[in-house]
Design an enzyme around this catalytic site. Structure first.
Site, PDB file in Angstrom:
ATOM      1  N   ASP A 144     -10.765   5.661  -3.921  1.00 15.43           N
ATOM      2  CA  ASP A 144     -10.780   4.198  -3.853  1.00 15.43           C
ATOM      3  C   ASP A 144     -11.282   3.619  -5.172  1.00 15.43           C
ATOM      4  OD1 ASP A 144     -11.257   1.465  -3.179  1.00 15.43           O
ATOM      5  OD2 ASP A 144     -11.397   2.033  -1.079  1.00 15.43           O
ATOM      6  N   HIS A 175       0.483   0.672  -0.010  1.00 17.41           N
ATOM      7  CA  HIS A 175      -0.663  -0.114  -0.487  1.00 17.41           C
ATOM      8  C   HIS A 175      -0.765  -0.095  -2.010  1.00 17.41           C
ATOM      9  CE1 HIS A 175      -4.646  -1.953  -0.236  1.00 17.41           C
ATOM     10  NE2 HIS A 175      -5.083  -1.039  -1.093  1.00 17.41           N
TER      11      HIS A 175
END
Length: 452
Positions: free
Chosen positions: A254, A360
């Site tokens: 992330d 995403h």
């Protein structure tokens, strides 16, 4: 954050720490002047310290070598790492991710205004400066972190939109603090959103982070009361063989596409520039009223619940299709390494895009959003099991940008229209805060706003 960014930031912060605080990273010796957090050794403590140092890959200097009593052992490098309080920008923005974090919002008490807010920010700044240097909090230190070093402690302060109403400073409120637009994926709890004041506490030791949080809560006194608090965590430094991008609770890396300090427009994307006072570049009085934000940034804070039970039922292939990257190493599905550019136009043998149209990574990519970018600096959270038996866990999303209307908002709008990840997450709380530039020596955070 990517490996490159983490390394750049670590080198930058390390230089600042050594220059400002005399940290000896070669020996692991505690900085000069650290009186509160000396690790008092016993035979068992020395053994534990040795294990900790070995795990961190460092070596502590012997007490005898420093002509100190044999009962005193050196802190590991995790404990001695120090971040400067004073500077052009507040700490906790470009500081490498810390192992423990607390996000807390306060509302000013009824009747409190600009005078009380000024006194509060003065108290908070004094405590933050002392604690970040590894010194005790003035007058009321609880001793919770007595044996620990600063552990990269950072304290960051911000102002919410309502702060300016409460202090009679609406004329100096930046337009960038206009409310965020609603998004269809929002399920926001107003009780855990917004707030007059916001604090981010980060450290690489849980007790050091708690101690700072508790000190600041006590400093608030009768001037402000807690509106909401959220607690998070990340991987501990040294837990991996080399610095790497953090993983979230879905197991995904992330922060891979974060802007990097080596990029020429890094500061422009993250920090508010000085306001010109003369010449063709100068703006109206409105810009002069927001000059106090020079060197500052805007933080968007979102509590994002991850629907882990549903996510974990997906096959690895399906998870990677949702994200658009390989789970193992964060590389794009089109190949390469984590830092390889996305092959957004690459088509597979079946004639379909290798990175799906609703992946995403594709939808949030700066190149797919006119260059819109933000520095994501999140913490994971786990607050137990909900009444339905599912984990109340996810991401305390914190992103930084010079203007949220050019950073977070356009990207989130696009994600809101068709991100495959939306089926597995829920935005449950939200806040937007103006985080002024760093305090100069002798200043407190926000002084240029409150005392202008």
């Amino acid at each position: 954050m990517s490996d490159t960014q983490q390394n750049d930031l670590a080198r930058k912060d390390g230089k600042d720490s050594e220059a400002d605080h005399g940290t000896d990273h070669g020996t692991g010796a505690a900085p000069a002047g650290v009186s509160r957090r000396r690790l008092l050794g016993t035979a068992s403590a020395v053994g534990a310290a040795g294990l900790a140092v070995g795990a961190a890959g460092g070596a502590a200097a012997s007490a005898a070598g420093r002509h100190e009593p044999a009962s005193v052992t050196a802190l590991t490098t995790v404990g001695t790492d120090t971040v400067a309080f004073h500077g052009a920008h507040q700490p906790g923005i470009t500081t490498p991710l810390q192992a423990r974090g607390h996000l807390v919002a306060f509302d000013l008490a009824p009747g409190a205004g600009r005078k009380e807010a000024s006194a509060l920010l003065r108290r908070w700044s004094a405590s933050a400066r002392a604690l970040m240097a590894g010194e005790p909090a003035a007058g009321h230190d609880t001793g919770v972190a007595l044996d620990a070093g600063p552990s990269s402690l950072t304290v960051t302060f911000g102002f919410g939109r309502t702060f300016f109403d409460r202090t009679g400073l609406t004329g100096r409120r930046p337009s960038a603090l206009d409310p965020l637009p609603p998004f269809s994926s929002d399920h926001l709890d107003a009780r855990r959103s917004d707030g007059d004041l916001w604090i981010q506490v980060g450290a690489n030791d849980a007790l050091v982070a708690f101690h700072a949080l508790r000190t600041l809560q006590k400093d608030a006194g009768a001037a402000a009361r807690v509106r909401w608090q959220m607690n998070g965590f990340n991987r501990t430094p040294g837990a991996t063989a080399h610095p790497m991008t953090a993983r979230n609770l879905m197991g995904q890396l992330d922060g891979t596409a974060n802007p990097k300090p080596s990029e020429p427009d890094f500061d422009r994307r993250l920090f508010v520039p000085p306001t010109p006072t003369a010449g063709p570049a100068a703006d109206s009085t409105a810009s002069e009223d927001t000059a106090w934000m020079a060197g500052g940034s805007y933080a968007v804070v979102r509590r994002i619940r991850m629907l882990l039970d549903s996510w974990e039922q997906l096959s690895l292939h399906h998870q990677e299709q949702v994200i658009g990257r390989r789970k193992a190493d964060g590389a794009p599905l089109t190949g390469g390494t984590e830092g390889t550019a996305l092959g957004l136009d690459t088509v597979g043998p079946d004639g379909k895009l290798v990175i799906p149209g609703n992946a995403h990574a594709r939808i949030s990519a700066p190149e797919a959003n006119g260059g819109a970018a933000m520095l994501r600096r999140p913490f994971s959270f786990h607050d137990g099991i909900g009444p339905d038996g599912t984990p109340d866990a996810g991401l305390l999303f914190v992103c930084w940008q010079a203007d949220p209307l050019k950073g977070f908002v356009p990207v989130q709008r696009k994600l809101d229209r068709g991100d495959a990840l939306s089926a597995y997450i829920r935005h449950e709380a939200s806040g937007l805060f103006a985080v002024p530039g760093g305090a100069r020596e002798g200043e407190y955070v926000g002084q240029r706003l409150l005392e202008a």
